[in-house]
Write an enzyme that holds these catalytic residues in place. Structure first.
Site, short mmCIF file in Angstrom:
data_model
loop_
_atom_site.label_atom_id
_atom_site.label_comp_id
_atom_site.label_asym_id
_atom_site.label_seq_id
_atom_site.Cartn_x
_atom_site.Cartn_y
_atom_site.Cartn_z
N GLN A 189 53.40 53.88 51.75
CA GLN A 189 52.74 52.58 51.66
C GLN A 189 52.71 52.12 50.20
O GLN A 189 52.24 52.84 49.32
CB GLN A 189 51.31 52.63 52.20
CG GLN A 189 50.66 51.25 52.22
CD GLN A 189 49.28 51.25 52.83
OE1 GLN A 189 48.29 51.41 52.12
NE2 GLN A 189 49.20 51.06 54.13
N CYS A 197 44.23 45.77 51.49
CA CYS A 197 43.22 46.43 50.67
C CYS A 197 42.45 45.39 49.85
O CYS A 197 43.06 44.58 49.15
CB CYS A 197 43.87 47.45 49.75
SG CYS A 197 42.69 48.37 48.74
N HIS A 210 44.64 45.11 60.63
CA HIS A 210 43.23 45.51 60.60
C HIS A 210 42.42 44.33 61.11
O HIS A 210 42.41 43.26 60.48
CB HIS A 210 42.82 45.87 59.17
CG HIS A 210 41.45 46.44 59.06
ND1 HIS A 210 41.06 47.25 58.02
CD2 HIS A 210 40.36 46.34 59.87
CE1 HIS A 210 39.79 47.60 58.18
NE2 HIS A 210 39.34 47.05 59.30
#
Length: 317
Positions: A53, A83, A154
């Site tokens: 990643q 993130c 997500h």
């Protein structure tokens, strides 16, 4: 999974599930280009299938790192657009990239031209004032057009101001229906759902709507939740090992790492949740927490913790 899913953690997980795809912690393009590339790209052969990643936004840098991912034998290279930490915002990578789908598309296009392994994207359902499903679709569509076929979503928004990374994993409400709808609206994509998933039953329910499920915190805090993944989700006949078998298989690896100069807690910090819910689990965790960090801690500390959890229970786990 920053600071969590390092190569020691992934080796441990692989002892529990042989089939689940493992992801590295996010590595920035700058760290790979200017830092200790060997340290950041190292993994154990047993980890396959394993994905690297990346965090970054410069197409040339992303292409360079994607090429290295392929050369090192990774099975996938994943671009993190989810993130929310301050550090990734200042570096122009992570969740803030959801506001710049053209930048992400350019990066994906460059990565695909640089390597032949799959290039995937992980993102949130939105950030800050992105309040509509259409805004998420406006991010996904150009990135898909650039050649990304796998989106790991997500199912929470990220607030780039006002919430910590930890709070961003817990406070914004989960919105699974948007992820399901994305699969319906773009059936040619592989859509993987992430966020708040805590059991194999949860996984099976989501898999009726999407193509895959990613576990994060649950796999780390309760790693034995992976024990039935191979049989239930991948149809393998071989039953999962017992927890004790996992420790037995881990011992030679720990000895190898110690011989290379690693400290015991570099490995044992990842296994504290293995016996969650089992009598003796508290003794196991306490012994490792109190002793494995010491500079001279050796394999005997792990063996002692192992014996404590196998001893007759005289206190609650």
């Amino acid at each position: 999974m920053l600071d969590w899913s390092d190569h020691n953690c992934r080796f441990f997980w692989r002892l529990i599930s042989k089939q689940a795809r493992l992801y590295t912690e996010m590595v920035t393009t700058g760290a790979l280009i200017h830092g200790d590339r060997e340290r950041f790209l190292h993994y154990n052969a047993e980890e396959h299938p394993v994905a690297l990643q990346l965090g970054g936004s410069n197409p040339a840098d992303l292409a360079r790192c994607a090429r290295w991912a392929e050369e090192w034998g990774y099975d996938e290279v994943n671009l993190n657009c989810g993130c929310p930490s301050d550090r990734v915002q200042s570096g122009m990578f992570g969740a803030c990239l959801m506001a710049q789908p053209d930048v992400v598309a350019a990066g994906v296009r460059a990565m695909r031209e640089a390597c032949d392994i799959p290039v995937t994207v992980k993102h949130r359902i939105g950030i800050d004032d992105m309040e509509s499903y259409q805004q998420m679709l406006d991010f996904v569509a150009p990135v898909a057009e650039a050649g990304c076929e796998v989106f790991i979503v997500h199912a929470r928004k990220a607030w780039l101001q006002g919430l910590s990374p930890k709070e961003n994993r817990e406070i914004p409400p989960l919105n699974y229906p948007w992820v399901y709808r994305l699969k319906r609206d773009m059936p040619g994509l592989t859509v993987v759902i992430n966020g708040g998933i805590q059991s194999l039953e949860d996984c099976q329910r989501h898999l009726q709507q999407v193509d895959g499920v990613m576990l994060g915190r649950e796999a780390y805090q309760n790693p034995w939740c992976l024990a039935e993944v191979d049989s239930v989700l991948f149809g393998m006949d071989k039953p999962a090992s017992a927890r004790d078998d996992v420790i037995e298989a881990l011992l030679p690896y720990v000895e190898q790492q110690l011989a290379r100069g690693a400290r015991l807690n570099h490995v044992t910090r990842h296994i504290l949740g293995l016996y969650q819910g089992v009598p003796g689990a508290r003794r196991f965790r306490r012994h490792l927490s109190e002793n494995a960090y010491k500079p001279d801690a050796g394999i005997e500390v792990l063996r002692q913790a192992f014996e404590l959890v196998r001893a007759p229970a005289d206190s609650a786990a």
